[in-house]
Design a protein around this motif. Structure first.
Motif, short mmCIF file in Angstrom:
data_model
loop_
_atom_site.label_atom_id
_atom_site.label_comp_id
_atom_site.label_asym_id
_atom_site.label_seq_id
_atom_site.Cartn_x
_atom_site.Cartn_y
_atom_site.Cartn_z
N ILE A 287 0.85 -1.18 0.00
CA ILE A 287 0.00 0.00 0.00
C ILE A 287 0.89 1.24 0.00
N ALA A 288 0.27 2.39 -0.22
CA ALA A 288 1.03 3.65 -0.28
C ALA A 288 0.56 4.57 0.84
N ALA A 289 1.50 5.29 1.42
CA ALA A 289 1.19 6.34 2.40
C ALA A 289 1.62 7.67 1.83
N LYS A 290 0.77 8.67 1.96
CA LYS A 290 1.11 10.00 1.44
C LYS A 290 0.51 11.07 2.34
N PRO A 291 1.07 12.28 2.33
CA PRO A 291 0.51 13.36 3.15
C PRO A 291 -0.94 13.65 2.76
N ALA A 292 -1.76 14.00 3.74
CA ALA A 292 -3.14 14.37 3.46
C ALA A 292 -3.20 15.60 2.57
N PHE A 293 -2.27 16.50 2.75
CA PHE A 293 -2.06 17.63 1.84
C PHE A 293 -0.65 18.12 2.05
N ARG A 294 -0.07 18.72 1.03
CA ARG A 294 1.32 19.16 1.14
C ARG A 294 1.41 20.63 1.53
N VAL A 295 0.63 21.48 0.88
CA VAL A 295 0.63 22.90 1.22
C VAL A 295 -0.80 23.40 1.24
N ALA A 296 -1.04 24.45 2.02
CA ALA A 296 -2.35 25.08 2.08
C ALA A 296 -2.16 26.50 2.60
N SER A 297 -3.03 27.39 2.19
CA SER A 297 -2.91 28.78 2.63
C SER A 297 -3.37 28.90 4.08
N SER A 298 -2.75 29.83 4.82
CA SER A 298 -3.10 30.03 6.22
C SER A 298 -2.41 31.29 6.72
N ASP A 299 -2.66 31.62 7.97
CA ASP A 299 -1.95 32.71 8.65
C ASP A 299 -1.06 32.14 9.75
N SER A 300 -0.62 30.92 9.56
CA SER A 300 0.13 30.22 10.60
C SER A 300 1.54 29.89 10.13
N LYS A 301 2.54 30.25 10.95
CA LYS A 301 3.91 29.86 10.64
C LYS A 301 4.13 28.37 10.87
N GLU A 302 3.30 27.78 11.71
CA GLU A 302 3.37 26.33 11.90
C GLU A 302 3.05 25.60 10.60
N GLN A 303 2.17 26.21 9.80
CA GLN A 303 1.82 25.62 8.51
C GLN A 303 3.04 25.52 7.61
N ALA A 304 3.87 26.56 7.63
CA ALA A 304 5.09 26.55 6.82
C ALA A 304 6.04 25.46 7.28
N ALA A 305 6.13 25.27 8.59
CA ALA A 305 7.00 24.22 9.12
C ALA A 305 6.50 22.84 8.70
#
Length: 417
Positions: free
Chosen positions: A147-165
């Motif tokens: 089976i394959a495992a992949k991120p639920a999403f790679r990038v998304a817009s936000s106002d969070s620096k945690e999102q960038a990390a």
């Protein structure tokens, strides 16, 4: 003519900038958070803007300030997920000042977040991989491996620096093949702190040359007006990597009909790439994902009789009539290539990455690019500077190393003397 604003101006954005500039759009703004390749095009002016990955609000404020006092309504061209998502989230406010072909916010959010999208598609009988969340691992039988495992999403817009990390951590993680239950258990343990950050799927066998694209432009009524079909010839990394060489290639009409039906059911508008993978053993086509914006090798479409960026511009502004069109070139007659990168990969990096079957001699590599028309992702006679800048960037490590060797040699000679 109304201006155009292109966001994220790497190879994807550069292709759009060149196509619009050649068609006579005199004012094109290359908006990016950094000085990327397309910002050096002679057809565009660079406008540094906040990155919606970490500061969506500031990015939208930048767009609204840019629109103040303008008599025209520029057309917005996002080329990456977080830019498309930010525009979609604020579409109502932006429509007062801009032409916006991006789909509505809930539609873009659904497409970007893979677990929700696969649930939506499976419930409607679309041919997507069978998927499981971490809470459903007990439902995976032994005969369903690998089976394959992949991120639920790679990038998304936000106002969070945690999102960038999180995006930085996921940057190199696209797909992990898990051959046994022991490997699955080890993966679950390693990702225990982000249980909602990945999805498990049936593995569709084959390398990146099994990937097929159905690229479309859908108008405000969600009617598909333009269709390009092609195949990724080589990606890097060879299994799941970005397109290094792609070519025009016909697909079964049933896939195109499926894409049109999905656009209507999703209420999708604008440019999109529907990415299918043909299983290397069974030959079955599976919809891997939808990119809700232009994609990395959209620059091939003008050479194939269906310029999707120009079609979007004309439909939004009304500057020219838009009639239905499909790519009309024979298989392999037109190719799009990141020539410099592909040469490096074929002469060395593919073998180092563990795929010696994709290693080539120089003569074999040159022959593999033969076609009626080759579209170079970087070099263009009418727009040379991006290629020059790319050449400089690519030579930078070698020049730094050479300079370091020279300085060390000078210091050594002084010490000996």
């Amino acid at each position: 003519m109304d201006a155009a604003v292109v966001f994220n101006c790497s190879h994807n954005g550069l292709s759009i900038i060149r196509e619009l500039g050649r068609r006579g759009v005199r004012e094109i703004h290359a908006m990016d958070s950094a000085r990327s390749l397309g910002t050096h095009s002679r057809y565009a002016v660079f406008d540094r803007c906040p990155d919606p990955l970490t500061d969506e609000s500031a990015f939208i404020e930048h767009l609204l300030r840019f629109a103040q006092g303008r008599k025209d309504r520029p057309v917005l061209f996002p080329t990456n997920d977080q830019w498309a998502q930010a525009v979609a989230h604020h579409k109502e406010a932006l429509l007062r000042h801009y032409h916006v072909w991006v789909a509505d916010g809930p539609v873009v959010d659904l497409i970007i977040h893979k677990p929700q999208f696969y649930d939506w598609a499976m419930a409607r009988g679309y041919p997507v991989p069978r998927s499981w969340t971490d809470a459903q691992v007990d439902a995976i039988s032994d005969d369903q491996f690998p089976i394959a495992a992949k991120p639920a999403f790679r990038v998304a817009s936000s106002d969070s620096k945690e999102q960038a990390a999180r995006a930085a951590a996921r940057h190199g993680e696209r797909l992990t093949v898990l051959a046994t239950r022991a490997q699955l258990n080890a993966y679950l343990l390693a990702h225990a702190e982000e249980r909602d950050g990945y999805i498990l799927q049936e593995y569709v066998r084959g390398l990146s040359d099994c990937m097929y694209t159905v690229g479309v432009y859908a108008n405000r009524d969600c009617e598909v007006m333009g269709v390009f079909t092609g195949r990724k010839v080589r990606g890097f990394p060879p299994d799941v990597g970005d397109c290094m060489v792609g070519q025009v290639e016909k697909v079964d009409a049933s896939l195109v009909d499926l894409v049109k039906r999905m656009c209507r059911e999703l209420r999708y508008t604008g440019l999109a790439e529907f990415e299918f993978k043909r299983d290397a053993v069974s030959g079955r086509f599976v919809l891997i994902e939808i990119n809700p914006r232009s994609w990395s090798w959209i620059g091939i479409t003008p050479a194939c009789g269906v310029s999707l960026p120009w079609m979007a511009y004309c439909d939004m502004t009304g500057c020219a009539p838009v009639a239905y069109a499909e790519s009309d070139r024979s298989d392999g007659s037109v190719k799009f290539a990141r020539v410099r990168d592909d040469r490096r990969n074929c002469l060395g990096w593919n073998r180092r990455a563990g795929y010696p079957q994709w290693h080539m001699t120089r003569a074999q590599w040159r022959k593999s690019l033969e076609c009626d028309q080759l579209v170079d992702a970087e070099f263009a006679r009418d727009d040379v500077l991006p290629w020059v800048v790319s050449s400089w960037w690519n030579s930078l490590p070698a020049r730094i190393l050479s300079g370091a060797k020279t300085r060390i040699g000078t210091l050594w000679a002084r010490k000996r003397s």
